[in-house]
Design a protein around this motif. Structure first.
Motif, mmCIF file in Angstrom:
data_model
loop_
_atom_site.group_PDB
_atom_site.id
_atom_site.type_symbol
_atom_site.label_atom_id
_atom_site.label_comp_id
_atom_site.label_asym_id
_atom_site.label_seq_id
_atom_site.Cartn_x
_atom_site.Cartn_y
_atom_site.Cartn_z
ATOM 1 N N VAL A 543 0.851 -1.188 0.000
ATOM 2 C CA VAL A 543 0.000 0.000 0.000
ATOM 3 C C VAL A 543 0.887 1.239 0.000
ATOM 4 C CG1 VAL A 543 -1.841 1.227 1.226
ATOM 5 C CG2 VAL A 543 -1.751 -1.281 1.290
ATOM 6 N N PRO A 544 0.651 2.213 -0.892
ATOM 7 C CA PRO A 544 1.471 3.438 -0.921
ATOM 8 C C PRO A 544 1.445 4.165 0.422
ATOM 9 C CG PRO A 544 0.008 3.337 -2.832
ATOM 10 C CD PRO A 544 -0.400 2.226 -1.918
ATOM 11 N N ASP A 545 2.538 4.856 0.750
ATOM 12 C CA ASP A 545 2.662 5.524 2.050
ATOM 13 C C ASP A 545 1.540 6.517 2.309
ATOM 14 O OD1 ASP A 545 4.910 4.071 2.586
ATOM 15 O OD2 ASP A 545 6.325 5.662 2.032
ATOM 16 N N VAL A 546 1.208 7.323 1.307
ATOM 17 C CA VAL A 546 0.185 8.346 1.528
ATOM 18 C C VAL A 546 -1.171 7.703 1.808
ATOM 19 C CG1 VAL A 546 -0.392 8.605 -0.946
ATOM 20 C CG2 VAL A 546 -0.818 10.496 0.657
ATOM 21 N N VAL A 547 -1.436 6.566 1.189
ATOM 22 C CA VAL A 547 -2.689 5.850 1.440
ATOM 23 C C VAL A 547 -2.667 5.247 2.847
ATOM 24 C CG1 VAL A 547 -4.181 3.950 0.694
ATOM 25 C CG2 VAL A 547 -3.031 5.381 -1.010
ATOM 26 N N SER A 548 -1.520 4.666 3.231
ATOM 27 C CA SER A 548 -1.379 4.096 4.581
ATOM 28 C C SER A 548 -1.631 5.151 5.646
ATOM 29 C CB SER A 548 0.029 3.522 4.776
ATOM 30 O OG SER A 548 0.323 2.551 3.823
ATOM 31 N N GLU A 549 -0.997 6.321 5.474
ATOM 32 C CA GLU A 549 -1.136 7.396 6.460
ATOM 33 C C GLU A 549 -2.582 7.891 6.524
ATOM 34 O OE1 GLU A 549 1.729 10.121 4.946
ATOM 35 O OE2 GLU A 549 3.429 8.808 5.445
ATOM 36 N N THR A 550 -3.212 7.983 5.359
ATOM 37 C CA THR A 550 -4.606 8.437 5.309
ATOM 38 C C THR A 550 -5.525 7.445 6.016
ATOM 39 O OG1 THR A 550 -4.203 9.561 3.211
ATOM 40 C CG2 THR A 550 -6.492 9.100 3.774
ATOM 41 N N ILE A 596 -3.230 11.744 -3.128
ATOM 42 C CA ILE A 596 -4.007 10.535 -3.420
ATOM 43 C C ILE A 596 -4.309 10.448 -4.916
ATOM 44 C CG2 ILE A 596 -6.318 9.487 -3.109
ATOM 45 C CD1 ILE A 596 -4.742 8.922 -0.715
ATOM 46 N N TYR A 597 -4.371 11.618 -5.553
ATOM 47 C CA TYR A 597 -4.712 11.670 -6.983
ATOM 48 C C TYR A 597 -3.779 10.783 -7.814
ATOM 49 C CZ TYR A 597 -5.787 13.545 -11.603
ATOM 50 O OH TYR A 597 -6.145 13.656 -12.921
ATOM 51 N N ASN A 598 -2.521 10.647 -7.366
ATOM 52 C CA ASN A 598 -1.530 9.854 -8.112
ATOM 53 C C ASN A 598 -1.896 8.374 -8.180
ATOM 54 O OD1 ASN A 598 0.079 12.162 -8.456
ATOM 55 N ND2 ASN A 598 1.069 11.843 -6.465
ATOM 56 N N TYR A 599 -2.832 7.953 -7.337
ATOM 57 C CA TYR A 599 -3.185 6.527 -7.277
ATOM 58 C C TYR A 599 -4.631 6.284 -7.708
ATOM 59 C CZ TYR A 599 1.056 6.917 -4.594
ATOM 60 O OH TYR A 599 2.352 7.221 -4.222
ATOM 61 N N LEU A 600 -5.156 7.236 -8.461
ATOM 62 C CA LEU A 600 -6.529 7.107 -8.940
ATOM 63 C C LEU A 600 -6.548 6.775 -10.426
ATOM 64 C CD1 LEU A 600 -8.285 10.124 -7.146
ATOM 65 C CD2 LEU A 600 -7.846 7.818 -6.295
ATOM 66 N N ILE A 601 -7.691 6.333 -10.862
ATOM 67 C CA ILE A 601 -7.894 5.983 -12.262
ATOM 68 C C ILE A 601 -9.231 6.585 -12.686
ATOM 69 C CG2 ILE A 601 -8.999 3.781 -11.650
ATOM 70 C CD1 ILE A 601 -7.756 2.543 -14.136
ATOM 71 N N THR A 602 -9.295 7.094 -13.915
ATOM 72 C CA THR A 602 -10.555 7.689 -14.360
ATOM 73 C C THR A 602 -11.588 6.593 -14.614
ATOM 74 O OG1 THR A 602 -10.046 7.608 -16.721
ATOM 75 C CG2 THR A 602 -9.289 9.561 -15.493
ATOM 76 N N THR A 603 -12.840 7.002 -14.589
ATOM 77 C CA THR A 603 -13.925 6.050 -14.852
ATOM 78 C C THR A 603 -13.767 5.422 -16.231
ATOM 79 O OG1 THR A 603 -15.379 7.390 -13.470
ATOM 80 C CG2 THR A 603 -16.427 5.765 -14.893
ATOM 81 N N ASP A 604 -13.368 6.237 -17.215
ATOM 82 C CA ASP A 604 -13.177 5.717 -18.574
ATOM 83 C C ASP A 604 -12.046 4.703 -18.624
ATOM 84 O OD1 ASP A 604 -15.235 7.241 -19.532
ATOM 85 O OD2 ASP A 604 -13.954 8.870 -20.293
ATOM 86 N N GLU A 605 -10.948 5.011 -17.929
ATOM 87 C CA GLU A 605 -9.814 4.074 -17.883
ATOM 88 C C GLU A 605 -10.221 2.768 -17.201
ATOM 89 O OE1 GLU A 605 -5.948 7.078 -17.641
ATOM 90 O OE2 GLU A 605 -7.117 6.660 -15.833
ATOM 91 N N GLU A 606 -11.021 2.911 -16.136
ATOM 92 C CA GLU A 606 -11.500 1.736 -15.406
ATOM 93 C C GLU A 606 -12.373 0.862 -16.304
ATOM 94 O OE1 GLU A 606 -12.127 -0.811 -12.120
ATOM 95 O OE2 GLU A 606 -10.782 0.907 -12.243
ATOM 96 N N ARG A 607 -13.286 1.505 -17.043
ATOM 97 C CA ARG A 607 -14.167 0.761 -17.939
ATOM 98 C C ARG A 607 -13.371 0.045 -19.026
ATOM 99 N NH1 ARG A 607 -18.399 5.578 -18.542
ATOM 100 N NH2 ARG A 607 -19.679 5.212 -16.705
ATOM 101 N N SER A 608 -12.366 0.738 -19.568
ATOM 102 C CA SER A 608 -11.541 0.154 -20.627
ATOM 103 C C SER A 608 -10.784 -1.068 -20.113
ATOM 104 C CB SER A 608 -10.564 1.206 -21.154
ATOM 105 O OG SER A 608 -9.711 0.643 -22.121
ATOM 106 N N ALA A 609 -10.204 -0.934 -18.896
ATOM 107 C CA ALA A 609 -9.454 -2.050 -18.307
ATOM 108 C C ALA A 609 -10.384 -3.225 -18.010
ATOM 109 C CB ALA A 609 -8.750 -1.594 -17.032
ATOM 110 N N GLU A 610 -11.588 -2.916 -17.504
ATOM 111 C CA GLU A 610 -12.548 -3.978 -17.208
ATOM 112 C C GLU A 610 -13.024 -4.660 -18.489
ATOM 113 O OE1 GLU A 610 -15.698 -2.368 -14.873
ATOM 114 O OE2 GLU A 610 -14.508 -2.288 -13.029
#
Length: 691
Positions: A543-550, A596-610
């Protein structure tokens, strides 16, 4: 792996967990032991609740508990743990002394002002509240000793006197006993019933000789209501087959109409009631001059008639009903053992068919759902990326059946076992209930997850069943990877929460569920059109550090909220099971860091990957269909063709597919034809075709 190896590894893992969380090796030992017993269905769940004290010379102690709300058995646990590598034996005298401490705890909790002495909003405060508020409902106390000593061979039975007219059962679990149950083929405790203990000759029966097959034989019997109640009082909800138990646990277990018949027209019970259906192994039948009698049965499970059984027992206990005129018809299917998996599958199929006229959905039989086979298949071939610094890849091991992980190692040489453990570390085992827990949390249902493993599993099953019917390709490698990523987030909080200075002990599981659900909700609210990229965690295996701390920061706020003195329910454990608790937690105001933005994915990217993952799964499904078809010979398909034509089951498309299948191996049906053939085969089997 033998019992000594298992014991050594078990104790080492408890100490390792303690060093990571800082909770103490005794607490880790109890929690590890409890989780094994939850997996093997000895107890329905587990809540840690350490507390000890004394009143004069009377010492009392408790380490954990769970109330089985189906049959109102209160399970209380006490530890006998030293943690020193030495040969130590738990004698009968020691055991009696330890059981007395638990019994004194019950008495002290109910009959003194202990509730006022214990700090409110602590696990033991919840336990005392539960004991006091349910004292008139509890039908049995089951006291457990979890020990790292070896139980003396002299101890055969444990006798504990009743408490205020309520029966008390004692069980001692040393690591040797745990090993026997977990590493057995069944992977659970087996109920063995000697019917002659309840009625002199056993249960009178008739053999349905015309229904005998190589797999099973059937008997029709009449079981006295007193006997059925006695057996249920002794074994409780464990007497009910797992799927039936999970179904009834979310419904009303005691039927009002059955109760009314017992109380008002007991002599009509046999005529009015449909009776029970049961399965068993090793059924012993004795033929006498008076007829046939069922003497005993191993692995006795009621697969239909759970409400009848619970209602009869409850009427005698609660309403003081006399059961002398109550008789229940019983259909007993004696399973001839082949492999354990085949036996389990047959029992599940019988259970499904027996309950087909009741409101029991396929989701209630989720344990045998093809979803699990797919997750297992993915886990066996999919390598996880190497963790930072590691020079080898590992796999996440999905346990489709209980005890699979241990049983895979049973017959391995020491060298092969070491290799297996390197490739499949214990920290990367995914149990069915774990998958349901992390995915349901991420979907925003922490209050349902807090209701316990079985209830959450049933809730999750309903969703999976509907989604599988809609489009099964969504459950693919990407879905499996996201599950592993969520488990890494869970494991992070499990390790880190006990180290925080705000943590007072207890409710760790609830804090985790609500924290992760809140984190996901805040992401969706504050980063519109985005979602967290769980595949990033999969690729890094951390888990990335910033996510762990959050998450740790959110955990503190979550803890404060769920233990807020103004909450609507005093008992925190019970409060966390309510949707109002989730509504409260959702009101927490918190701004996520912009990193946190660095570890996000757009809805379109998510749909494409799925979409890509679904396409790959579709190809895999096509290949699997062709593989399944060619398992059968051309003669099998010719027989099916004749049967299907005679029964008018085929369309012109099916005829074309059958024409190709009848030429296997010279010709191989394509993917589309293979799916048609398998569907046709399934329909034909329902019509009586035998493959």
């Amino acid at each position: 792996m033998d019992s000594q190896e298992f014991k050594k590894e078990f104790l080492e893992s408890a100490k390792a967990a303690a060093s990571v969380t800082g909770e103490g090796s005794c607490a880790s030992f109890v929690e590890n032991m409890a989780q094994y017993l939850v997996d093997t269905e000895v107890i329905p769940d587990f809540y840690p609740s350490f507390y000890k004290g004394h009143r004069g010379t009377r010492k009392y102690r408790v380490d954990g508990y769970v109330l089985d709300e189906f049959d109102y058995t209160m399970n209380l646990i006490i530890a006998d743990y030293v943690g020193i590598d030495e040969n130590r034996t738990l004698t009968n005298t020691n055991a009696k002394s330890i059981f007395k401490q638990l019994r004194y705890f019950i008495d002290t909790a109910i009959n003194t002002n202990l509730y006022e002495e214990i700090e409110i909003s602590t696990p033991c405060s919840d336990l005392v509240d539960m004991l006091r508020s349910n004292k008139d409902k509890i039908r049995k106390y089951r006291l457990f000793i979890f020990t790292d000593a070896d139980m003396s061979s002299v101890i055969k039975t444990v006798d504990i006197e009743d408490y205020n007219g309520i029966s008390v059962e004692g069980q001692i679990w040393d690591i040797e006993r745990l090993f026997r149950v977990c590493c057995s083929e069944q992977g659970r405790q087996i109920i063995e019933i000697d019917f002659t203990e309840y009625c002199e000759n056993g249960i009178p029966c008739l053999e349905a000789s015309s229904a005998v097959t190589e797999q099973y034989s059937s008997f029709l019997g009449v079981i006295p209501g007193t006997v059925l109640a006695d057996i249920y009082d002794k074994h409780g909800s464990k007497l009910l087959e797992g799927n039936v138990r999970s179904f009834l646990s979310t419904k009303v277990a005691v039927n009002k109409k059955i109760r009314a018949t017992i109380l008002n027209s007991p002599e009509m019970f046999f005529a009015f009631n449909n009776g029970i259906s049961a399965t068993a192994m090793d059924v012993q039948i004795e033929t006498t001059s008076q007829g046939k009698f069922i003497k005993s049965a191993r692995d006795f499970q009621i697969i239909n008639g759970g409400q009848t059984t619970a209602s009869i027992s409850n009427a005698r206990y609660k309403d003081k009903a006399v059961l002398d005129n109550i008789y229940v018809q019983m259909k007993l299917t004696a399973i001839d053992e082949t492999t354990q998996e085949e036996s389990d599958e047959l029992i599940r199929n019988i259970s499904r068919s027996s309950n087909s006229q009741n409101k029991v959905s396929d989701a209630d039989f989720f344990a045998s759902h093809p979803f699990h086979r797919r997750m297992e298949q993915i886990s066996r071939h999919l390598f996880a990326p190497a963790s930072s610094g590691a020079q080898y890849e590992t796999k996440w091991f999905y346990e489709r059946a209980r005890g699979q992980y241990l049983q895979e190692q049973m017959r391995l040489t020491p060298a092969k076992k070491k290799q297996f453990e390197l490739q499949h570390p214990k920290s990367k085992v995914i149990k069915k209930t774990d998958l349901a827990k992390v995915q349901n949390t991420w979907k925003g249902n922490p209050h349902i997850v807090s209701k316990g493993a079985q209830t959450n599993f049933t809730s999750f099953a309903e969703w999976i069943n509907d989604e599988w019917e809609r489009n099964d390709t969504q459950f693919n490698e990407r879905y499996f990877q996201s599950t592993a990523a969520l488990l890494l987030m869970f494991q992070l909080l499990e390790k880190q929460i006990p180290k925080q200075n705000w943590y007072e002990g207890g409710y760790r599981a609830n804090i985790i569920y609500y924290t992760i659900a809140l984190f996901h909700r805040l992401l969706k609210e504050q980063f519109i059109g985005m979602d967290f990229d769980l595949i990033y965690i999969w690729n890094k295996q951390e888990v990335p550090d910033v996510v762990s701390e959050t998450l740790i920061d959110l955990a503190e706020r979550t803890f404060i909220k769920i233990t807020d003195p103004s909450r609507k329910v005093i008992n925190v454990t019970q409060w966390c099971k309510r949707s109002e608790c989730w509504d409260d937690v959702k009101r927490i105001s918190y701004l996520l860091p912009k990193e946190i933005y660095n570890y996000l994915i757009t809805t379109d990217e998510e749909r494409s990957a799925e979409k890509t993952a679904k396409k790959e799964q579709r190809i895999t499904n096509d290949i699997n269909s062709q593989v399944d078809v060619v398992k059968y010979s051309s003669n099998d398909w010719k027989r099916l063709s004749e049967f299907a034509v005679n029964k008018h089951l085929v369309s012109s498309t099916d005829v074309s597919a059958l024409a190709v299948a009848c030429k296997i191996p010279a010709k191989i049906p394509n993917a589309f034809q293979s799916k048609r053939l398998l569907d046709l085969l399934e329909r034909a089997i329902e019509e009586g075709f035998k493959i």
